[in-house]
Design a protein around this motif. Structure first.
Motif, PDB file in Angstrom:
ATOM      1  N   GLN A 434       0.819  -1.209   0.000  1.00  0.00           N
ATOM      2  CA  GLN A 434       0.000   0.000   0.000  1.00  0.00           C
ATOM      3  C   GLN A 434       0.859   1.268   0.000  1.00  0.00           C
ATOM      4  OE1 GLN A 434      -3.396   0.004  -0.377  1.00  0.00           O
ATOM      5  NE2 GLN A 434      -2.922  -2.162  -0.750  1.00  0.00           N
ATOM      6  N   SER A 435       2.184   1.097  -0.141  1.00  0.00           N
ATOM      7  CA  SER A 435       3.111   2.227   0.008  1.00  0.00           C
ATOM      8  C   SER A 435       3.512   2.819  -1.342  1.00  0.00           C
ATOM      9  CB  SER A 435       4.371   1.778   0.754  1.00  0.00           C
ATOM     10  OG  SER A 435       4.037   1.253   2.025  1.00  0.00           O
ATOM     11  N   LEU A 436       3.539   4.149  -1.365  1.00  0.00           N
ATOM     12  CA  LEU A 436       4.033   4.919  -2.503  1.00  0.00           C
ATOM     13  C   LEU A 436       5.211   5.747  -1.993  1.00  0.00           C
ATOM     14  CD1 LEU A 436       3.517   5.939  -5.495  1.00  0.00           C
ATOM     15  CD2 LEU A 436       2.266   7.836  -4.435  1.00  0.00           C
ATOM     16  N   ILE A 437       6.399   5.576  -2.586  1.00  0.00           N
ATOM     17  CA  ILE A 437       7.612   6.204  -2.056  1.00  0.00           C
ATOM     18  C   ILE A 437       8.255   7.086  -3.109  1.00  0.00           C
ATOM     19  CG2 ILE A 437       9.885   5.796  -1.058  1.00  0.00           C
ATOM     20  CD1 ILE A 437       8.890   3.126  -0.021  1.00  0.00           C
ATOM     21  N   LEU A 438       8.376   8.373  -2.798  1.00  0.00           N
ATOM     22  CA  LEU A 438       9.059   9.323  -3.679  1.00  0.00           C
ATOM     23  C   LEU A 438      10.551   9.338  -3.380  1.00  0.00           C
ATOM     24  CD1 LEU A 438       9.066  11.792  -5.698  1.00  0.00           C
ATOM     25  CD2 LEU A 438       8.830  13.239  -3.647  1.00  0.00           C
ATOM     26  N   LEU A 439      11.372   9.193  -4.423  1.00  0.00           N
ATOM     27  CA  LEU A 439      12.818   9.385  -4.334  1.00  0.00           C
ATOM     28  C   LEU A 439      13.159  10.688  -5.037  1.00  0.00           C
ATOM     29  CD1 LEU A 439      14.107   5.821  -5.355  1.00  0.00           C
ATOM     30  CD2 LEU A 439      13.849   6.712  -3.039  1.00  0.00           C
ATOM     31  N   LYS A 440      13.692  11.671  -4.294  1.00  0.00           N
ATOM     32  CA  LYS A 440      13.978  12.982  -4.874  1.00  0.00           C
ATOM     33  C   LYS A 440      15.231  13.579  -4.242  1.00  0.00           C
ATOM     34  CE  LYS A 440      12.876  16.640  -7.411  1.00  0.00           C
ATOM     35  NZ  LYS A 440      12.950  16.591  -8.886  1.00  0.00           N
TER      36      LYS A 440
END
Length: 454
Positions: A434-440
């Motif tokens: 259920q996880s959405l992970i932004l790499l920035k």
């Protein structure tokens, strides 16, 4: 390109050459990527002398090579062009070839969104024209001439990215490329340490008009007052603005995002609903400049709509990456500045792709003396009611960490100076399907390293 040694010698004002009928079909400065028929250009640096690789270049298919006049022991019985300065020769050849090329040239610059705008524009035009674009980040005083010299003779449209770190660099590039259309995507904070202020950044980007064709058009971010001020001073400049404010020539409204992309409505120079298979409100703005260019070139509305529907971006630009564990990453790790960092975070907070939303943020580099303030200000963008967990990477992110300690529970906030594995373990422990992970983060932080573990 397709030119004989004799023709290239004429470009370089070299009077006497051998192998005059040998044909060159491109240029290369790296034997690892050389192609059959290339002209090899050896550079002599402090640690590496490219002349040591000339024989290898010929073995790999090079048709000819430059050679510095003061470098001893040139190869015998090979097509060699002797020059005083390899970089100047490269640029001289690029200008000559550009002047002979009949395609339409489009120059793209800006603090953020150059590569995305280039990709969107080239993708949109490809179904209708033969298009070539800047590959990777070949967008400086070496990269641009290499890009020009590798254009096919029959390329109809060249989309050229122009990067810079100081004053005068965009002017140099645009006078070489002589674009028929120019795009300024936005004005951010990158290179603040070299240019001193956002006003300085705007002035440096605006240099792109110095090489613009007399009948050419500038397309610019009309939401940016600094650009609007510069445009207003150029009374003879043809220009079109794009953005979210109603005063622009092309305005985007009603932006909706899903896992598949972004749907939006435009009004002004074009009207109606459009879709791009790309995430982010800021990418919609990058699409607006492509739409205006498409119309100026001659595409009708339905062609623009059709072209946009099959757009693809270079990796690490709001790239949706599903994993075996079920976690979805948004890989936006190619670069970062406060403007683009804010846009990416706001997208994650408003999207409905997943409920469990994470931020993995790395240092923003090249921000000058106010870098501490810029990192701390990101705290005001992050909404703890919408973001579950935050991981921060890099020495500068310690400033943001200190600001967030009061907003997030200790268990939901992780900081590390330089340990990717610490973040990988944390994600493995707490993230799920259920996880959405932004790499920035900035390029130097290499946050995509974390993604490789998944």
């Amino acid at each position: 390109m397709k030119r004989t040694i004799k023709e290239i010698a004429d470009w370089l004002s070299i009077d006497s050459v051998d192998f005059v009928e040998t044909v060159v079909t491109g240029v290369s400065i790296d034997t690892r990527t050389i192609s059959q028929g290339d002209l090899f250009i050896p550079f002599r640096g402090e640690s590496v002398n490219g002349h040591k690789f000339v024989e290898q270049a010929f073995e790999k298919g090079a048709a000819a090579s430059l050679w510095l006049k003061d470098e001893p022991n040139p190869p015998k019985d090979k097509p060699i062009l002797f020059v005083d300065d390899a970089e100047l020769a490269l640029q001289q050849m690029a200008r000559a070839y550009r002047n002979q090329h009949r395609g339409k040239f489009i120059g793209v610059t800006g603090s953020n969104g150059k590569t995305s705008s280039k990709d969107i524009l080239a993708s949109m035009l490809t179904p209708f024209y033969k298009v070539q674009k800047t590959i990777g980040n070949f967008n400086n005083q070496l990269g641009l001439p290499i890009t020009l010299l590798n254009l096919d003779e029959d390329t109809e449209i060249a989309v050229l990215e122009m990067g810079m770190s100081g004053f005068g660099e965009i002017e140099f590039l645009t006078k070489m490329a002589k674009p028929h259309f120019a795009i300024i995507t936005n004005i951010g904070e990158a290179h603040m340490q070299d240019l001193g202020s956002r006003e300085g950044i705007a002035q440096a980007k605006f240099e792109i008009i110095q090489g613009l064709d007399r009948e050419g058009i500038l397309f610019y971010d009309g939401d940016e007052p600094l650009l609007q001020h510069l445009v207003n001073k150029e009374t003879h400049l043809q220009s079109k603005s794009f953005g979210f404010q109603s005063s622009n020539d092309l305005v985007a409204t009603s932006i909706e995002t899903t896992e598949k992309g972004s749907r939006f409505t435009v009004r002004g120079e074009l009207n109606g609903e459009f879709f791009i298979p790309v995430l982010g409100k800021h990418q919609v703005k990058n699409t607006l400049n492509a739409m205006l260019v498409g119309k100026a070139i001659g595409l009708h509305e339905e062609q623009i709509r059709q072209g946009l529907a099959q757009v693809t971006l270079t990796d690490m630009r709001m790239q949706l990456v599903p994993t075996e564990k079920g976690i979805i990453f948004i890989n936006d790790a190619y670069n970062a500045a406060p403007t683009s960092m804010t846009a990416a975070i706001q997208f994650v907070q408003t999207t409905s792709i997943r409920e469990d939303k994470w931020l993995v943020l790395g240092d923003m580099l090249e921000l000058g003396e106010n870098e501490k303030q810029f990192h701390e200000q990101i705290a005001s963008v992050i909404d703890e009611s919408k973001i579950s967990r935050v991981c921060l990477f890099g020495s500068r992110m310690k400033w943001l960490y200190e600001q967030l300690k009061g907003k997030f529970a200790e268990a939901n906030l992780l900081y590390t100076n330089d340990d990717y594995e610490k973040i990988v373990q944390y994600i493995n422990q707490y993230a799920d399907d259920q996880s959405l992970i932004l790499l920035k983060g900035s390029r130097g932080m290499k946050l995509e390293t974390i993604l490789k573990s998944f």
